[in-house]
Scaffold this motif. Structure first.
Motif, PDB file in Angstrom:
ATOM      1  N   LEU A  40       0.745  -1.096   0.466  1.00  0.00           N
ATOM      2  CA  LEU A  40      -0.090   0.188   0.108  1.00  0.00           C
ATOM      3  C   LEU A  40       0.594   1.670  -0.092  1.00  0.00           C
ATOM      4  O   LEU A  40       0.183   2.134  -0.928  1.00  0.00           O
ATOM      5  CB  LEU A  40      -0.370   0.092   1.007  1.00  0.00           C
ATOM      6  CG  LEU A  40      -2.107  -1.146   1.179  1.00  0.00           C
ATOM      7  CD1 LEU A  40      -2.902  -0.941   2.226  1.00  0.00           C
ATOM      8  CD2 LEU A  40      -3.176  -0.926  -0.213  1.00  0.00           C
ATOM      9  N   VAL A  41       1.968   1.108   0.903  1.00  0.00           N
ATOM     10  CA  VAL A  41       2.653   2.288   0.745  1.00  0.00           C
ATOM     11  C   VAL A  41       3.646   2.776  -0.609  1.00  0.00           C
ATOM     12  O   VAL A  41       3.007   4.000  -1.352  1.00  0.00           O
ATOM     13  CB  VAL A  41       4.266   2.289   1.574  1.00  0.00           C
ATOM     14  CG1 VAL A  41       4.588   3.146   1.424  1.00  0.00           C
ATOM     15  CG2 VAL A  41       3.615   2.204   3.684  1.00  0.00           C
ATOM     16  N   GLN A  42       3.840   1.427  -1.276  1.00  0.00           N
ATOM     17  CA  GLN A  42       4.528   2.184  -2.692  1.00  0.00           C
ATOM     18  C   GLN A  42       3.451   1.798  -3.708  1.00  0.00           C
ATOM     19  O   GLN A  42       3.407   2.696  -4.632  1.00  0.00           O
ATOM     20  CB  GLN A  42       4.853   0.332  -3.049  1.00  0.00           C
ATOM     21  CG  GLN A  42       5.716   0.443  -4.569  1.00  0.00           C
ATOM     22  CD  GLN A  42       7.146   0.216  -3.991  1.00  0.00           C
ATOM     23  OE1 GLN A  42       7.577   1.023  -3.189  1.00  0.00           O
ATOM     24  NE2 GLN A  42       8.126   0.355  -4.609  1.00  0.00           N
ATOM     25  N   LEU A  43       2.106   1.763  -3.600  1.00  0.00           N
ATOM     26  CA  LEU A  43       1.255   1.894  -4.458  1.00  0.00           C
ATOM     27  C   LEU A  43       0.370   3.382  -4.401  1.00  0.00           C
ATOM     28  O   LEU A  43       0.274   4.514  -5.060  1.00  0.00           O
ATOM     29  CB  LEU A  43      -0.967   0.758  -4.114  1.00  0.00           C
ATOM     30  CG  LEU A  43      -1.667   1.358  -4.491  1.00  0.00           C
ATOM     31  CD1 LEU A  43      -1.154   1.305  -6.733  1.00  0.00           C
ATOM     32  CD2 LEU A  43      -3.059   0.383  -4.110  1.00  0.00           C
ATOM     33  N   ASP A  44       0.478   3.974  -2.748  1.00  0.00           N
ATOM     34  CA  ASP A  44       0.763   5.626  -2.897  1.00  0.00           C
ATOM     35  C   ASP A  44       1.407   6.223  -3.255  1.00  0.00           C
ATOM     36  O   ASP A  44       1.780   7.641  -3.896  1.00  0.00           O
ATOM     37  CB  ASP A  44       0.350   5.764  -1.298  1.00  0.00           C
ATOM     38  CG  ASP A  44      -0.580   7.509  -1.578  1.00  0.00           C
ATOM     39  OD1 ASP A  44      -0.863   7.484  -2.550  1.00  0.00           O
ATOM     40  OD2 ASP A  44      -0.582   7.797   0.170  1.00  0.00           O
ATOM     41  N   THR A  45       3.069   5.727  -2.624  1.00  0.00           N
ATOM     42  CA  THR A  45       4.419   6.781  -3.285  1.00  0.00           C
ATOM     43  C   THR A  45       4.917   6.215  -4.008  1.00  0.00           C
ATOM     44  O   THR A  45       6.142   7.183  -4.465  1.00  0.00           O
ATOM     45  CB  THR A  45       5.670   6.687  -1.754  1.00  0.00           C
ATOM     46  OG1 THR A  45       5.713   4.809  -1.943  1.00  0.00           O
ATOM     47  CG2 THR A  45       4.522   6.486  -0.524  1.00  0.00           C
ATOM     48  N   VAL A  46       4.663   5.398  -4.766  1.00  0.00           N
ATOM     49  CA  VAL A  46       5.473   5.360  -6.661  1.00  0.00           C
ATOM     50  C   VAL A  46       4.539   4.678  -7.867  1.00  0.00           C
ATOM     51  O   VAL A  46       4.424   5.980  -8.807  1.00  0.00           O
ATOM     52  CB  VAL A  46       6.178   4.611  -5.899  1.00  0.00           C
ATOM     53  CG1 VAL A  46       7.118   4.227  -7.352  1.00  0.00           C
ATOM     54  CG2 VAL A  46       7.192   4.131  -5.379  1.00  0.00           C
ATOM     55  N   HIS A  47       3.592   4.304  -7.508  1.00  0.00           N
ATOM     56  CA  HIS A  47       3.039   3.704  -8.679  1.00  0.00           C
ATOM     57  C   HIS A  47       2.223   4.744  -8.869  1.00  0.00           C
ATOM     58  O   HIS A  47       1.600   4.815  -9.932  1.00  0.00           O
ATOM     59  CB  HIS A  47       1.989   2.309  -8.258  1.00  0.00           C
ATOM     60  CG  HIS A  47       2.812   1.341  -8.033  1.00  0.00           C
ATOM     61  ND1 HIS A  47       3.959   1.414  -8.799  1.00  0.00           N
ATOM     62  CD2 HIS A  47       3.116   0.348  -7.347  1.00  0.00           C
ATOM     63  CE1 HIS A  47       4.886   0.179  -8.623  1.00  0.00           C
ATOM     64  NE2 HIS A  47       3.718  -0.531  -7.760  1.00  0.00           N
ATOM     65  N   ARG A  48       0.690   5.497  -8.209  1.00  0.00           N
ATOM     66  CA  ARG A  48      -0.006   6.660  -8.598  1.00  0.00           C
ATOM     67  C   ARG A  48       0.342   7.897  -8.679  1.00  0.00           C
ATOM     68  O   ARG A  48       0.170   8.154  -9.878  1.00  0.00           O
ATOM     69  CB  ARG A  48      -0.895   7.170  -7.007  1.00  0.00           C
ATOM     70  CG  ARG A  48       0.233   8.298  -6.348  1.00  0.00           C
ATOM     71  CD  ARG A  48      -0.656   9.125  -5.489  1.00  0.00           C
ATOM     72  NE  ARG A  48       0.175  10.158  -4.418  1.00  0.00           N
ATOM     73  CZ  ARG A  48       0.981  11.145  -4.343  1.00  0.00           C
ATOM     74  NH1 ARG A  48       0.508  11.654  -5.382  1.00  0.00           N
ATOM     75  NH2 ARG A  48       1.381  11.456  -3.230  1.00  0.00           N
ATOM     76  N   TRP A  49       1.752   7.802  -9.331  1.00  0.00           N
ATOM     77  CA  TRP A  49       2.679   8.894 -10.242  1.00  0.00           C
ATOM     78  C   TRP A  49       2.398   8.760 -11.576  1.00  0.00           C
ATOM     79  O   TRP A  49       2.776   9.636 -11.841  1.00  0.00           O
ATOM     80  CB  TRP A  49       3.869   8.956  -9.810  1.00  0.00           C
ATOM     81  CG  TRP A  49       4.396   9.832  -8.563  1.00  0.00           C
ATOM     82  CD1 TRP A  49       3.795   8.939  -7.307  1.00  0.00           C
ATOM     83  CD2 TRP A  49       4.838  10.926  -8.654  1.00  0.00           C
ATOM     84  NE1 TRP A  49       5.028   9.880  -6.287  1.00  0.00           N
ATOM     85  CE2 TRP A  49       4.858  11.473  -6.948  1.00  0.00           C
ATOM     86  CE3 TRP A  49       4.687  12.236  -8.797  1.00  0.00           C
ATOM     87  CZ2 TRP A  49       5.660  12.324  -6.401  1.00  0.00           C
ATOM     88  CZ3 TRP A  49       5.387  13.613  -8.668  1.00  0.00           C
ATOM     89  CH2 TRP A  49       5.513  13.136  -7.908  1.00  0.00           C
ATOM     90  N   HIS A  50       1.439   7.442 -11.477  1.00  0.00           N
ATOM     91  CA  HIS A  50       1.544   6.985 -13.283  1.00  0.00           C
ATOM     92  C   HIS A  50      -0.117   6.791 -13.664  1.00  0.00           C
ATOM     93  O   HIS A  50       0.697   6.182 -14.533  1.00  0.00           O
ATOM     94  CB  HIS A  50       2.660   6.530 -13.565  1.00  0.00           C
ATOM     95  CG  HIS A  50       3.947   6.855 -13.459  1.00  0.00           C
ATOM     96  ND1 HIS A  50       5.228   7.663 -14.010  1.00  0.00           N
ATOM     97  CD2 HIS A  50       4.806   6.120 -12.679  1.00  0.00           C
ATOM     98  CE1 HIS A  50       6.272   7.683 -14.291  1.00  0.00           C
ATOM     99  NE2 HIS A  50       5.841   6.626 -12.465  1.00  0.00           N
ATOM    100  N   LEU A  51      -0.948   7.107 -12.525  1.00  0.00           N
ATOM    101  CA  LEU A  51      -1.977   6.991 -13.049  1.00  0.00           C
ATOM    102  C   LEU A  51      -3.177   8.001 -13.239  1.00  0.00           C
ATOM    103  O   LEU A  51      -2.400   8.698 -12.167  1.00  0.00           O
ATOM    104  CB  LEU A  51      -2.384   6.088 -11.729  1.00  0.00           C
ATOM    105  CG  LEU A  51      -1.922   4.309 -11.697  1.00  0.00           C
ATOM    106  CD1 LEU A  51      -2.362   4.270  -9.796  1.00  0.00           C
ATOM    107  CD2 LEU A  51      -1.945   4.079 -12.704  1.00  0.00           C
ATOM    108  N   ASP A  52      -4.103   7.891 -14.082  1.00  0.00           N
ATOM    109  CA  ASP A  52      -4.435   9.233 -13.777  1.00  0.00           C
ATOM    110  C   ASP A  52      -5.390   9.338 -12.679  1.00  0.00           C
ATOM    111  O   ASP A  52      -5.739   8.455 -11.302  1.00  0.00           O
ATOM    112  CB  ASP A  52      -5.598   8.938 -15.136  1.00  0.00           C
ATOM    113  CG  ASP A  52      -6.596   7.870 -14.893  1.00  0.00           C
ATOM    114  OD1 ASP A  52      -7.066   7.744 -13.862  1.00  0.00           O
ATOM    115  OD2 ASP A  52      -7.219   7.073 -15.911  1.00  0.00           O
TER     116      ASP A  52
END
Length: 302
Positions: A216-228
């Motif tokens: 979840l940390v990775q989803l919010d701090t890394v992956h969301r940078w490349h999602l709309d």
């Protein structure tokens, strides 16, 4: 703006892990290896920005292993090719004849021999809990091992990989909604699981919770940078799940290891994808999660 590339830090680290040799020694499970569970013999090399290292660091703290198994910190941003570390190069070369691959973290080493025992994060986690974990929670209880392994696979395949795939495709790609659907469906399933229990497997914290929290940390701090932005809003809509993430962040064993600045620097140093609108939609204000009066280190502005 949408993402057009998967060549970010996560993809590079996945590639490096795939090409690295399998250092898969175990502590105590095969006495012929000579790796007995002796205090003060082994050492961990961990980077605060790496999700695999973060999970190991949390486990190390939950089990109160500070006096038993020392940790050598590594820089947030790898300083050698293929997400490797110059400081680990001598250790890798001592452990494998004519080694030419990347010197990546995490590493569990044997200070007696000066060689690597394991670079495989799941094995390291199990050995910390089963060979040294005399204090702290039972992170791998016998009755829950299959469930813990299944949840770890879901976190990796249906959360991490799905988010990375969606971000790499970009919202205009026909496969974007499929990858996003896998991600959202998994989040919804985990949300339902937490409806009647404080932790994933019941009333006690296990290794499954460590794995999910890091994801979840990775989803919010890394992956969301490349999602709309719409996708991130849908992800953030799983309120019970993110409340659980904030609750764990308030535990000292979790929050003290969350270095948002390190994660941001590692991501932006290796990222080649385009930033999307979801970058502006923060899901959790991790900087307000505190333990024992200490605030989580905030990310630097980008």
């Amino acid at each position: 703006m949408t993402s057009t590339s998967t060549s970010d830090a996560s993809a590079a680290e996945t590639s490096a892990a795939a090409t690295a040799p399998a250092f898969r020694g175990r502590i105590g499970s095969d006495m012929r290896s000579g790796h007995y569970p002796v205090p003060h013999r082994y050492r961990l090399y961990l980077s605060p920005s790496c999700p695999h290292c973060l999970g190991i660091a949390i486990t190390h703290s939950l089990l109160d292993l500070g006096d038993t198994l020392p940790v050598t910190p590594l820089p947030a941003v790898p300083d050698a090719p293929e997400c490797g570390y110059a400081a680990l190069r001598p250790l890798y070369e001592a452990s494998a004849h004519q080694y030419r691959g990347p010197a990546t973290a995490p590493v569990l080493s044997d200070d007696w021999t000066g060689r690597i025992v394991s670079t495989h994060a799941p094995d390291i986690l199990r050995d910390l809990a089963e060979r040294f974990g005399t204090r702290g929670p039972a992170l791998y209880p016998d009755h829950a091992r299959d469930a813990i392994n299944a949840l770890a696979r879901r976190c990796e395949q249906d959360l991490n990989q799905a988010a990375q795939h969606a971000g790499g495709l970009g919202s205009d790609h026909p496969g974007y909604e499929t990858a996003l659907g896998t991600l959202l469906g998994t989040l919804a399933s985990l949300e339902r699981r937490l409806a009647d229990r404080p932790y994933l497997l019941g009333d006690e914290l296990t290794a499954a919770d460590v794995q999910l929290w890091v994801t979840l940390v990775q989803l919010d701090t890394v992956h969301r940078w490349h999602l709309d932005a719409a996708a991130v809003q849908r992800i953030a809509g799983h309120r019970r799940l993110w409340s659980y993430a904030r609750r764990l962040a308030a535990l000292p064993a979790f929050g003290r290891h969350l270095d948002l600045d390190a994660i941001a620097r590692r991501h932006h140093a290796g990222c080649r994808g385009q930033e999307a609108a979801g970058a502006a939609v923060q899901i959790v204000d991790w900087a307000t999660a505190h333990t024992s009066g200490r605030h989580v280190t905030p990310a630097a502005p980008h």
